[in-house]
Design an enzyme around this catalytic site. Sequence first.
Site, PDB file in Angstrom:
ATOM      1  CG  ASP A   1      -4.306  -1.679   0.410  1.00  0.00           C
ATOM      2  OD1 ASP A   1      -3.249  -2.483   0.818  1.00  0.00           O
ATOM      3  OD2 ASP A   1      -4.619  -0.804   1.107  1.00  0.00           O
TER       4      ASP A   1
ATOM      5  CB  SER B   1      -1.063  -0.123   1.284  1.00  0.00           C
ATOM      6  OG  SER B   1      -1.899   0.986   1.206  1.00  0.00           O
TER       7      SER B   1
END
Length: 741
Positions: free
Chosen positions: A225, A79
Site C-alpha cells: 500500500d 490505495s
Amino acid sequence: MAFMMGTNPTEHRVSRPSPLFPALTALILAAVSTLATADERPRVGLVLGGGGARGAAHIGVLEVLEQLRVPVDCVAGTSMGALVAGAWASGLDPATMRREMAAADWKDMFQDNPGYDDINYRNKRLTQRYLPASETGVNAQGVVTQPGVVSGQKIKLFFNQLVRADVGERPIESLSLPLSIIATDIGTGERVVYRDGSLTQAMRASMSVPGLMAPLEYGGRKLVDGGLVDNLPVREVRERCGAQVVIAVNVGSPLQKASEISGLLSVSAQMVSILTEQNVTQSLASLTATDIYIKPDLQGLGATDFERSAEAADRGRSATQALASTLQQLSVDAATYAAWRSNLSGPTVERPLIDAIDITGLQAVNPATVRRYLQQQVEQPLDTQGLNRDLLRAYGDGYYERVDYTLLRQRERNVLRITPTEKSWGPDYIRLGLNLSSSLGGGSTYSLRAAYQKTWLNPLGGELLLSGEIGSDTGIAAEWYQPLDAAQRYFVEAQGSVRREDVNIYVDNVRASAYRDSISRLDLGGGINIGLLGQARLIWREEQRTVGLNTGIPILPTPTLRVRGWQASVELDQLDQLYFPSRGWSVRARWFEAPGDDYNRVALGLNGAYPIGDWVLGVRASYDGSTHGHLPAQDTAKLGGFLNLSGFAADQLLGDKVSYAHVRGERIVGRMPLGMRGDMRLGLALEAGKVGVPLSQWNHSGWFNSVLLYAGSETSFGPVYIGLGHSSSGSTNAYLFIGTP
C-alpha cells in the site's frame, strides 16, 4: 516496467487549511480566469487519497467535476484512490463506476478461493481435515509462512473488469490522461511511482494493505500500500504535469482513541494509520492558496465498509458540491469538455475474437491442470465472465498465489495469455487441524492433527501426504496419490493408517462400558475425478480391528476382526460451504463387499440446503447397514451426536442397520468480518432415526426422535457451535465444539 523512486518525505508539523482557505482560493482563481484565455487555463492535477472503503467518496467527487465540466491534466492515486483514478483514467465514467462498486460482492472479493462447490474434490477433503489458514510452506529457504491473509485473486480480476482488460492490456503510458499510482517497497521503505507498465498490476500493488493482502512481487521488489509513504500524492501531480491548481481529496481514516485500541490487530492498524497521517500532514503543508482541498465528512464509515460505497460516494458528492463556486472557476465550455471527455474514454472497442491461448510461467505445475478448466474457444469472442469463473476454479486447486490473464496483440493475432503464479512458499506444505469438543453425554475430547504434504513429485502431479493425530484419538497415516493423465482425471492411490479410538457402549441412557479400538487399514485402488462434482473410486481394503475393554461391563466381543474386500464409492458435492451451507446438495454412496466374511456394508447419504431470504432450509437423510449378513459387532453402524440424532451422545446408538433424517431451519443473524467466509446462524432441527438390530439393550424400540436448538458459524478455525438436543425417550445432550471434525 519503469519506476520513479524517491525517499520518504521528512516529518514536520503544519497547520491544516483555515476556514478562509476556500474563499481565498476562489478569489485567486477568479483573477487567474480573468487574465487567462480558454487555451491558457491553469493546469489542473487531481489527487485521490487512500482510505479503504472510504475511498468510494472519490466517485462522488468525479460526478461533480463532470457536472461542472472541470477537466484535469493529470491524476495521481493511492490505495483505493489508485483504484478510482485508474478506472477513471482508463475511460470509465463516474456513473458506471458507482454501479460497478455497488454491485460488487466485497465480502466475497476478499475471499480468494471460489465457492466450495467450485473446488476440486481432493482439495475439499484437505479443507475438511486441516485449517486452510494453517498452511505453511516448506522449500529450499526452509519454513515459509503465507505472505498475507488474502492473495488478491478476486480483487485483481475485478480490476481487470473495471479497466476493460478483456479487450486488451492497458499500459499506463498508453492512457490519454497522465496517471500516477503510488506504492511502497516494503523491503526498503521507498516510495514507488507507477507512470508506465500494467495498469491493473499498479492498482493491485497500491492496494496491498500489509498483513491483510499479500505484497505484489515485481522486479525483485515486494510492493504494498502506497499510503505508508504518500497517501495524498500532491507532489506527484506537480511533477507529472506541472499542475498549477491541485484538487486534493483526502478520505483517510482518523486515528483511533487510546480506549479503542486492544489486541494485536488494532495496534497494527493504528501503527499504519500513524504513518499515513504523518505523510498526509506533510502533503497538506505543500498546498498553496490556488489549490482546492476536499475532505468529505465520512464520520461513521470505516475502511472496511465496502458495502456502503454508495453512501460514501454521496458524501463525496456533497463535499464537492459545497465547493462548486470555487471549482466553477476551472470549468470549460460544453464543446471543450466533451472533446476532453471523449479523448479520455477512447474509441469503443469490441470484444475481440481469440486466435490462440497460451499458459505461461509455470515451473512445477503441468499447464494441462490449468487448461482443463478453460472453456474459452479459439475463433470465438472472449467470454470474460466465463474466463473469470474458470481462473477461480484453477486457483481453487491450491497450487497458486494468483491466476491472471492478459490479452495481447501479436502479429495481427489476439492471444489470450493465462499467467498462473505458483506459490512462493511451496511446493511442500505443513497443515494443521484441531478440535475441542464437550457434551453432556460424551464428556470432553480434544485432538490435534498435523500433516506434511509433498506436491508435484512428478509431471503428472504425484503427491505424498504424511499425517498424524494426537489427543482423544491418536494415529498416523501415509497416502500416495498419483494422477494417470496430465488433466488429472484418472488416478491410482495407496493409503495406510494405524489409529486408536475410544468407543463407549450405552445401555438405555447410561454409559455401561468404554473400549479402546485399535484399527489398522490398507487401501489400494484408483478412481476418476468427475469434474468439480466429485469422485468415484474402487479400492481393495484390508483392515484389522482389536477392541479392548477399558472400564465397565464387557459387551463387545474382543477377538481381533480381520476384514478384506472391495469398496466402491461415489461422492458428489455441490454445497456452497463445507459445514454450514446456504445452498446446494451432496450425495454419497459406498458399497463394501467382504466375500470371505459373507456380509456387506452399504452407506447412502443425501444433504441439501436452500436459501429463503435470511433463512436457510436444510435436509439430510442417510442409511448405513448391511443388505446381507450382519455387520461385525466391532464395526457397527452408529447414530448420535450433533445433527445426527442430537438428543443422544455421539455414537450412542449402535446397530446393524441405522436410518436417519432431519429437516432444519437456520436464521442468518450475522456475517463474518471482511476477509473471513461464512455467517452466524441460529437453527432448529427436527430429527428422526432408527436402529435395525441394536448392539445393546434399549427399553425403546422403533424410531427415535430428537429436537435440536443451536447456534453456529463457519470460521477460520473451522465450525463453531453450541446446541441443546432432547429426545422424547428421555435423553438430553448439550454440545460445544470448535475446530475441524
